[in-house]
Enzyme design. Structure first.
Site, short mmCIF file in Angstrom:
data_model
loop_
_atom_site.label_atom_id
_atom_site.label_comp_id
_atom_site.label_asym_id
_atom_site.label_seq_id
_atom_site.Cartn_x
_atom_site.Cartn_y
_atom_site.Cartn_z
N ASN A 140 -2.76 20.62 -39.63
CA ASN A 140 -1.61 19.46 -39.75
C ASN A 140 -2.49 18.83 -41.30
O ASN A 140 -1.62 18.18 -41.66
CB ASN A 140 -0.96 18.74 -38.37
N ASP A 176 5.61 21.54 -39.50
CA ASP A 176 6.70 22.37 -39.06
C ASP A 176 7.19 23.35 -39.52
O ASP A 176 7.16 24.23 -38.43
CB ASP A 176 7.82 21.47 -39.56
N ASP A 181 -0.37 28.38 -26.99
CA ASP A 181 -0.50 27.11 -27.51
C ASP A 181 -0.74 28.04 -29.21
O ASP A 181 -2.35 28.51 -28.91
CB ASP A 181 -2.28 26.26 -26.69
N GLU A 231 2.29 21.84 -30.06
CA GLU A 231 2.54 22.82 -30.63
C GLU A 231 2.15 24.05 -29.66
O GLU A 231 2.00 25.30 -29.55
CB GLU A 231 1.26 23.24 -31.35
#
Length: 418
Positions: A273, A282, A265, A309
């Site tokens: 983000n 991304d 993770d 993620e």
């Protein structure tokens, strides 16, 4: 079906660029064509030879009617040389030799037949011998368009040899007048030309149909591969992951071999983000995915995007400690990549947390192994993130082998209401 070793781009280029008279493909597609068609071609030749052997011996009726003075010689050549050779070639071809050898063996049969015909034609003194040469026509049909049907590159050579050989015998025959000899030769040349055109057309159409079929197979394979890949990272998606887990768990010979799972993770990904935008998020996922792929070096290991993620690595036939070492190596590689993530991260870069679990397929199901790895991941995140749980130390290793299984046991008991 043989594994496809050519690319869709090369097949498309061949489809769009076939403007020459050559019917053979570029080398890579030609190899694929042979790999796909070899068994079928061998089977067709074998059956054709077995069927044509008794049909060939019906030619003896022509020998008896037209050249009775050499019928015994013809029978001896039929049954002692040509027919045994046809049966031997059928057996050799059924053994699936290399393509060139296969076609060379096939080409030897009509050549041997024409030698037998011309031998009788040269030795006979029968008044009807002028008509005997017409058995060459069914030989040409057999060679180029009927049961045998050689490949065009061999058909050209064999047809030329048949025509030259028989023309020489016709010219040398004293009992055939010049007008009749010319008529015979012209007739055979026309027959040879027509059968070669037919041979060329049939092979061209076969190869064209194969090329379009190969393109459809590659398009289908690409579509299937796309449906099994995460469009952003290019890693396996959940569909591919489920198929791979089913495959690993279905191997009866490996039920006792360990399978390790590493759940990953990205730390503080939501903050990345929010701070840098989804485009940066991304890009971060792509870079982490590339690192994971670069670190996985064994055939059979699988890296999948598990969701958001999170990533999952499935490592068949890998023990727990080896999986922990691999996870630690990947953790350091992500750190070294120094992807910016200022604010929440103590280092100001992207880091990741790892949970590792292992089991034998006979002990846990795939879902239970993944749940154990997920449980270890939560332990890594709870202990400060940017680490592998269990860590690479002896006492933690012992705990790591029992905690996930204890977790799974307690979960199972809770589900049953114990």
């Amino acid at each position: 079906m043989n594994e496809i070793a050519v690319t869709l781009a090369s097949v498309d280029a061949c489809v769009n660029g076939r403007r020459t008279r050559s019917i053979r493909f570029p080398p890579d597609i030609e190899r694929q064509f042979e790999a796909d068609m070899h068994d079928k071609r061998c089977k067709r030749l074998t059956i054709g030879l077995l069927v044509s052997a008794p049909l060939y011996n019906l030619f003896l009726l022509g020998d008896w009617l037209l050249v009775p003075d050499v019928v015994r010689l013809a029978m001896w050549v039929h049954f002692s040389i040509v027919t045994p050779w046809m049966l031997l070639v059928a057996w050799l071809v059924s053994r699936k030799p290399r393509p060139f050898v296969r076609e060379l063996l096939a080409a030897s049969v009509p050549l041997l037949i024409i030698l037998q015909i011309d031998l009788g034609f040269a030795l006979t003194a029968s008044e009807s011998a002028a008509h005997y040469q017409y058995v060459v026509i069914p030989t040409l049909l057999y060679t180029n368009v009927s049961l045998h049907r050689l490949e065009f590159r061999f058909a050209r050579v064999v047809t030329a040899a048949i025509l030259l050989l028989h023309t020489a015998f016709v010219i040398s025959a004293s009992y055939i007048s010049a007008p009749i000899a010319v008529t015979i030769i012209v007739q055979l040349l026309i027959c040879g030309y027509i059968t070669l055109i037919a041979n060329y057309t049939m092979e061209r159409d076969l190869r064209r149909a194969y090329l379009y079929s190969l393109r459809d197979r590659l398009r289908h394979a690409d579509a299937d591969a796309a449906s099994r890949r995460d469009p952003l990272t290019g890693l396996a998606n959940r569909l591919h992951l489920d198929d791979e887990l089913s495959r690993v768990w279905s191997r009866p010979e490996c039920r006792a071999s360990p399978v390790s799972a590493v759940m990953i993770d990205i730390d503080h990904f939501k903050h990345l983000n929010d701070r840098y935008g989804h485009a940066a998020g991304d890009l971060c996922l792509k870079r982490v995915a590339a690192i994971l792929q670069a670190e996985i070096r064994r055939t059979g290991d699988l890296v999948a995007r598990y969701g958001g993620e999170e990533f999952l690595i499935i490592l068949p036939d890998m023990a727990m400690m080896d999986a922990v070492r691999l996870a630690e190596r990947i953790r350091r590689s992500i750190e070294i990549a120094a992807i910016p993530n200022e604010g929440r991260s103590l280092l100001g870069i992207v880091t990741a947390s790892f949970g590792v679990a292992a089991c034998s397929p006979s002990d846990l199901s795939p879902l239970e192994l993944i749940a154990a790895a997920d449980h270890a991941l939560y332990a890594a995140k709870g202990k400060g993130r940017n680490q592998v749980w269990p860590p690479l130390v002896a006492d933690a290793t012992v705990r790591s082998l029992t905690e996930p299984l204890t977790f799974m046991a307690s979960s199972s008991e809770a589900a049953r209401g114990v």
